[in-house]
Design an enzyme around this catalytic site. Structure first.
Site, short mmCIF file in Angstrom:
data_model
loop_
_atom_site.label_atom_id
_atom_site.label_comp_id
_atom_site.label_asym_id
_atom_site.label_seq_id
_atom_site.Cartn_x
_atom_site.Cartn_y
_atom_site.Cartn_z
N GLY A 1 34.57 26.02 6.23
CA GLY A 1 33.68 25.99 7.38
C GLY A 1 32.20 25.86 7.09
N VAL B 1 36.37 22.52 9.01
CA VAL B 1 35.91 22.55 10.40
C VAL B 1 34.39 22.68 10.34
CG1 VAL B 1 35.99 23.74 12.61
CG2 VAL B 1 38.03 23.68 11.16
N SER C 1 30.23 21.48 12.11
CA SER C 1 29.41 20.91 13.18
C SER C 1 28.88 19.52 12.84
CB SER C 1 28.25 21.85 13.50
OG SER C 1 27.37 21.98 12.39
N THR D 1 29.22 26.11 17.37
CA THR D 1 28.56 24.87 17.76
C THR D 1 28.70 24.63 19.25
OG1 THR D 1 29.07 23.97 15.57
CG2 THR D 1 28.45 22.38 17.28
N ASP E 1 29.72 23.01 5.84
CA ASP E 1 29.67 21.58 5.52
C ASP E 1 28.88 21.28 4.25
OD1 ASP E 1 30.55 21.98 8.10
OD2 ASP E 1 29.18 20.56 9.03
N GLU E 2 27.76 22.00 4.09
CA GLU E 2 26.86 21.70 2.98
C GLU E 2 27.41 22.11 1.62
OE1 GLU E 2 24.91 25.19 5.24
OE2 GLU E 2 26.61 23.83 5.47
N LYS F 1 39.74 30.21 9.59
CA LYS F 1 38.61 29.29 9.60
C LYS F 1 37.55 29.98 8.75
CE LYS F 1 35.23 26.94 12.58
NZ LYS F 1 34.01 27.40 11.87
N TYR G 1 38.70 33.60 12.58
CA TYR G 1 37.46 32.86 12.32
C TYR G 1 36.50 33.82 11.62
CZ TYR G 1 33.30 30.06 13.79
OH TYR G 1 32.14 29.32 13.85
#
Length: 309
Positions: free
Chosen positions: A198, A215, A217, A52, A200-201, A173, A143
């Site tokens: 990592g 974590v 955006s 991001t 979000d949806e 992550k 990550y």
């Protein structure tokens, strides 16, 4: 490295935008209002200079300056800074890691090199170990984001093998939709590794699998949605949790139709947080496109969702 509870990435950690001026120059003065915006939502940690944050579009000098500004801005606040230091050049990544430790970062993280890719898991571990060794007193998170790096190895196996080579390895992550692997990682040594989610949806699925933090955006502009989601899940109120997760998917789908990076930064602008446009190869939205996006977000109820208790 078994982190104490106070150092783990529990709850929401926004992956922050790197602010730019309209001409694409780095806009460090915009870090302070961005931090203030997130502190208003009681955010306790940020992940800077990642995907991001358009890290691959920043020079090494800009990444060093970004870390320094964030560390200066959060001084005296409860906010912790996790610095993404990954780079296709491992010497640059090591320099970023050492610099982050020198300036007091809470942790560092690095994705895999993605142009010349590690051919096997051992090579990936060697890359991560070289970076982590440059910050020997700072927790390190690998990550994992195969959709962007094209590097896809077993993360349970990574944790199993990397621990002996990376003394500061704190966890992952986990930006990877593989919930089976995520569960396996969480259950390898229950409670030992810190593995923030990592994507979000898909947060509700990750919470059901055992996630305690994330974590992401979209926490920059929609943190209240996810805070309600997590609170509802903790109370076993699945109807509310599903409603908030649906809202998350609606927001992300709307932004994605316009080009996610540009739309996300435009959304921050709508919230009076000046992060500017993205840098090429990401392209910015023009005025009319921003108006269309704002209308679509208003029709969803997005701005009202931010005000709900």
């Amino acid at each position: 490295m078994n982190l104490p509870e106070s150092q783990r990435l529990i709850g929401l950690t926004p992956a922050t935008h790197t602010p730019f001026h309209p001409d694409g120059a780095l806009h460090l003065d915009a870090v302070a209002p961005l931090a203030a915006h997130l502190l208003k939502w009681k955010i306790g940690s940020v992940f800077i200079g990642g995907s991001t944050g358009e890290s691959h579009s920043l020079t090494l000098r800009e990444r060093l300056a970004l870390t320094e500004r964030w560390m200066s801005v959060v001084k005296g606040t409860p906010m912790r800074v996790i610095v993404h230091v990954g780079s296709n050049c491992l010497e640059d990544a090591a320099a970023l890691a050492s610099h982050a430790q020198e300036h007091g970062a809470a942790a560092i993280s690095a994705l895999a090199p993605s142009y010349f890719k590690p051919r096997n898991l051992d090579a990936l571990i060697s890359c991560a170990a070289q970076i982590a060794a440059a910050a020997p007193d700072t927790p390190f998170y690998h990550y994992d984001i195969p959709s962007m790096t094209g590097v896809s190895f077993s993360m349970p196996e990574f944790l199993s093998k990397a621990a002996e080579h990376i003394p500061t390895l704190a966890g992952l992550k986990f930006t990877n939709p593989d919930l089976m692997a995520y569960l396996q990682c969480l259950q390898m040594d229950p409670g030992y590794w810190d593995i923030p989610w990592g994507m979000d949806e898909w947060m509700l699925g990750a919470l059901a699998t055992g996630a305690r933090g994330a974590v992401g955006s979209s926490f920059n502009f929609a943190a209240p949605v996810y805070q309600r989601l997590m609170a509802a899940f903790a109370k076993n109120d699945l109807d509310t949790a599903r409603r908030e997760q649906l809202r998350s998917t609606q927001i992300i789908s709307t932004l994605a139709r316009h080009g996610y990076m540009a739309a996300a930064k435009a959304t921050m602008e709508m919230l009076n947080v000046p992060v500017g446009p993205p840098r090429l190869p990401n392209t910015a939205l023009d005025h009319s496109q921003k108006k269309v996006l704002q209308s679509e977000l208003e029709s969803l109820g997005f701005f009202d969702w931010l005000m709900e208790q």
